[in-house]
Design a protein around this motif. Structure first.
Motif, short mmCIF file in Angstrom:
data_model
loop_
_atom_site.label_atom_id
_atom_site.label_comp_id
_atom_site.label_asym_id
_atom_site.label_seq_id
_atom_site.Cartn_x
_atom_site.Cartn_y
_atom_site.Cartn_z
N SER A 60 0.82 -1.22 0.00
CA SER A 60 0.00 0.00 0.00
C SER A 60 0.85 1.27 0.00
O SER A 60 0.31 2.37 -0.11
CB SER A 60 -0.94 0.01 1.20
N HIS A 61 2.17 1.14 0.11
CA HIS A 61 3.07 2.29 0.14
C HIS A 61 3.68 2.46 -1.26
O HIS A 61 4.61 1.74 -1.64
CB HIS A 61 4.15 2.10 1.21
N GLU A 62 3.17 3.41 -2.02
CA GLU A 62 3.50 3.52 -3.44
C GLU A 62 4.97 3.82 -3.71
O GLU A 62 5.49 3.46 -4.76
CB GLU A 62 2.62 4.60 -4.08
N ALA A 63 5.64 4.47 -2.79
CA ALA A 63 7.03 4.83 -3.03
C ALA A 63 7.98 3.65 -2.85
O ALA A 63 9.17 3.77 -3.15
CB ALA A 63 7.45 5.97 -2.10
N TRP A 64 7.44 2.53 -2.39
CA TRP A 64 8.28 1.38 -2.07
C TRP A 64 7.97 0.20 -2.98
O TRP A 64 6.81 -0.07 -3.30
CB TRP A 64 8.07 0.97 -0.61
N GLN A 65 9.02 -0.52 -3.35
CA GLN A 65 8.88 -1.77 -4.09
C GLN A 65 8.77 -2.89 -3.06
O GLN A 65 9.74 -3.26 -2.40
CB GLN A 65 10.10 -2.02 -4.98
N ALA A 66 7.56 -3.42 -2.89
CA ALA A 66 7.34 -4.48 -1.90
C ALA A 66 7.76 -5.83 -2.47
O ALA A 66 7.49 -6.13 -3.64
CB ALA A 66 5.87 -4.51 -1.49
N CYS A 67 8.40 -6.66 -1.63
CA CYS A 67 8.84 -7.99 -2.03
C CYS A 67 8.38 -9.00 -1.00
O CYS A 67 8.43 -8.74 0.20
CB CYS A 67 10.37 -8.07 -2.13
N PHE A 68 7.96 -10.18 -1.48
CA PHE A 68 7.57 -11.26 -0.59
C PHE A 68 8.65 -12.32 -0.59
O PHE A 68 8.80 -13.10 -1.53
CB PHE A 68 6.24 -11.85 -1.03
N GLY A 69 9.45 -12.33 0.46
CA GLY A 69 10.45 -13.37 0.63
C GLY A 69 11.61 -13.30 -0.35
O GLY A 69 11.86 -12.27 -0.99
N TYR A 70 12.32 -14.42 -0.45
CA TYR A 70 13.60 -14.47 -1.15
C TYR A 70 13.48 -14.82 -2.64
O TYR A 70 14.49 -14.88 -3.33
CB TYR A 70 14.50 -15.52 -0.48
N GLU A 71 12.29 -15.03 -3.13
CA GLU A 71 12.11 -15.46 -4.51
C GLU A 71 11.39 -14.41 -5.34
O GLU A 71 11.06 -14.65 -6.50
CB GLU A 71 11.31 -16.78 -4.53
N ASP A 72 11.16 -13.23 -4.76
CA ASP A 72 10.43 -12.19 -5.47
C ASP A 72 11.24 -11.71 -6.68
O ASP A 72 12.45 -11.48 -6.58
CB ASP A 72 10.15 -11.03 -4.52
N PRO A 73 10.59 -11.53 -7.84
CA PRO A 73 11.32 -11.08 -9.04
C PRO A 73 12.03 -9.74 -8.86
O PRO A 73 13.06 -9.49 -9.52
CB PRO A 73 10.22 -10.97 -10.10
N ALA A 74 11.53 -8.87 -7.98
CA ALA A 74 12.18 -7.57 -7.78
C ALA A 74 13.58 -7.71 -7.21
O ALA A 74 14.41 -6.78 -7.33
CB ALA A 74 11.33 -6.69 -6.86
N LEU A 75 13.89 -8.86 -6.61
CA LEU A 75 15.21 -9.06 -6.02
C LEU A 75 16.27 -9.39 -7.08
O LEU A 75 17.44 -9.55 -6.75
CB LEU A 75 15.15 -10.18 -4.98
N LEU A 76 15.86 -9.48 -8.32
CA LEU A 76 16.82 -9.72 -9.41
C LEU A 76 17.58 -8.45 -9.78
O LEU A 76 18.49 -8.50 -10.61
CB LEU A 76 16.09 -10.27 -10.63
N ALA A 77 17.24 -7.33 -9.15
CA ALA A 77 17.91 -6.04 -9.44
C ALA A 77 19.26 -6.00 -8.73
O ALA A 77 19.48 -5.26 -7.78
CB ALA A 77 17.03 -4.88 -9.00
N GLU A 78 20.21 -6.80 -9.22
CA GLU A 78 21.52 -6.91 -8.57
C GLU A 78 22.32 -5.62 -8.74
O GLU A 78 22.20 -4.92 -9.74
CB GLU A 78 22.29 -8.09 -9.15
N GLY A 79 23.13 -5.32 -7.73
CA GLY A 79 24.03 -4.18 -7.79
C GLY A 79 23.33 -2.84 -7.83
O GLY A 79 23.89 -1.87 -8.34
#
Length: 355
Positions: A60-79
């Motif tokens: 619900s917080h638009e300024a934030w990229q929310a992720c669920f756990g360690y497999e969320d696709p957003a975590l692919l943003a390495e570096g």
């Protein structure tokens, strides 16, 4: 959105806010325990939680990229991130995995901040932090917490949660299944005694249902075992769905189901909220801890909600520590309850919904 008084935030979140001058550049928060932290921070970023309910609140917080756990696709943003906050997880083994994720997200010369409560083991965790960041230093002690900071950590791209998966064999009543494990998941080290007692009763007095729900399914051992037992006995095979609030459990349950060819769907959910399905049998070995504290609120809410998800005549079977007050709650919300098996530690309860 109106901000809460800082004093109402979790201790670890208050400790971070006291040191938010350390949060420069692009920010990632790993292991957020409450979405109430986000409005207190000046800018957005990435916020990861392993808890399905917290994750939904983060969305619900638009300024934030929310992720669920360690497999969320957003975590692919390495570096990508310049400041990475790691909140201390409950399990020591999970900290190693969380630090590996942090290093995969880190940009060149990124800063890593570790925050945790003393009673949850922050002092012992520093050895793990120093293994990947030798120059780490304590910057504050506040709200029964410590805040440690490592400058210019070495990035380590290539984090994959599948690399942390382990496999074990769970055996009960002559039936074995392969079970996936991840750091931080309950009973990763083997079949716990409560689940074993529950499975023993299922072997002796099966739940008569064509569709079953395993609530708080963990790594999926109950569903995998139940279908394996039915196949071995040449009985009709019930579809076994699973629900769990924790990201690692959802990952492991799906892997366990795939390895054992189990028919059923695993859902990530904070209780039964938002789930509309009906089952003719519901089974559970529910958790009763939040961190180091006894917390039966999740199971109490489940017992309030379960009747509307149980078909008329359907069975609820639940195992719990014998000292917990679940028998009266089951009687109040479902109906007449009986004890199928008990010892000094655990009791297996059975109740049927009225027609």
């Amino acid at each position: 959105m109106q901000n809460l008084p800082v004093s109402s935030l979790l201790n670890s979140h208050q400790a971070l806010l006291k040191n938010q001058h350390l949060l420069t550049g692009r920010l990632a928060l790993l292991g957020v325990a409450s979405a109430h932290l986000l409005p207190e921070l000046p800018a957005g970023g990435l916020a990861m939680s392993e808890h399905a309910g917290v994750y939904r609140a983060l969305q619900s917080h638009e300024a934030w990229q929310a992720c669920f756990g360690y497999e969320d696709p957003a975590l692919l943003a390495e570096g990508t991130y310049d400041s990475i906050v790691v909140f201390l997880p409950k399990a020591r083994a999970e900290l190693e995995m969380r630090l590996a994720l942090a290093r995969s997200l880190a940009s060149e010369n990124a800063r890593l901040i570790l925050v945790g409560e003393k009673k949850e083991g922050i002092v012992g965790a520093i050895k793990q932090l120093k293994a990947v960041a030798p120059q780490v230093a304590k910057v504050d002690s506040a709200r029964h917490c410590q805040v440690w900071c490592a400058q210019a950590i070495e990035p380590a791209p290539g984090f994959r949660v599948q690399d942390w998966l382990t496999w074990s064999v769970a055996e009960c009543a002559g039936m074995s299944v392969e079970v996936a494990g991840l750091p931080g998941i309950f009973s990763q080290d083997g079949l716990d005694n409560g689940t074993r007692m529950l499975l023993d009763t299922l072997a002796e007095q099966p739940v008569r249902a064509d569709r079953v729900l395993d609530f708080a399914c963990g790594a999926g051992v109950i569903g995998a075992w139940l279908q394996a037992k039915q196949v071995a006995r040449e009985e009709p095979v019930a579809s076994v769905d699973g629900v769990d609030v924790q990201a690692q459990a959802v990952i492991c349950a799906r892997e366990t189901y795939q390895r054992n060819r189990v028919t059923g769907t695993i859902h990530a959910s904070d209780g039964l909220a938002g789930i509309d399905a009906l089952w003719s049998g519901i089974i559970s070995n529910p958790p009763f801890h939040t961190g180091v504290k006894t917390d039966t609120s999740m199971t109490e809410q489940f017992l309030q909600d379960v009747k509307r998800h149980l078909k008329p005549g359907g069975e609820l079977r639940l195992v719990a520590n014998s000292f917990l007050p679940y028998e009266s709650l089951i009687k109040r919300h479902i109906g007449r309850v009986e004890r199928l098996r008990e010892d000094r530690r655990f009791t297996v309860y059975r109740a049927f919904r009225g027609k």
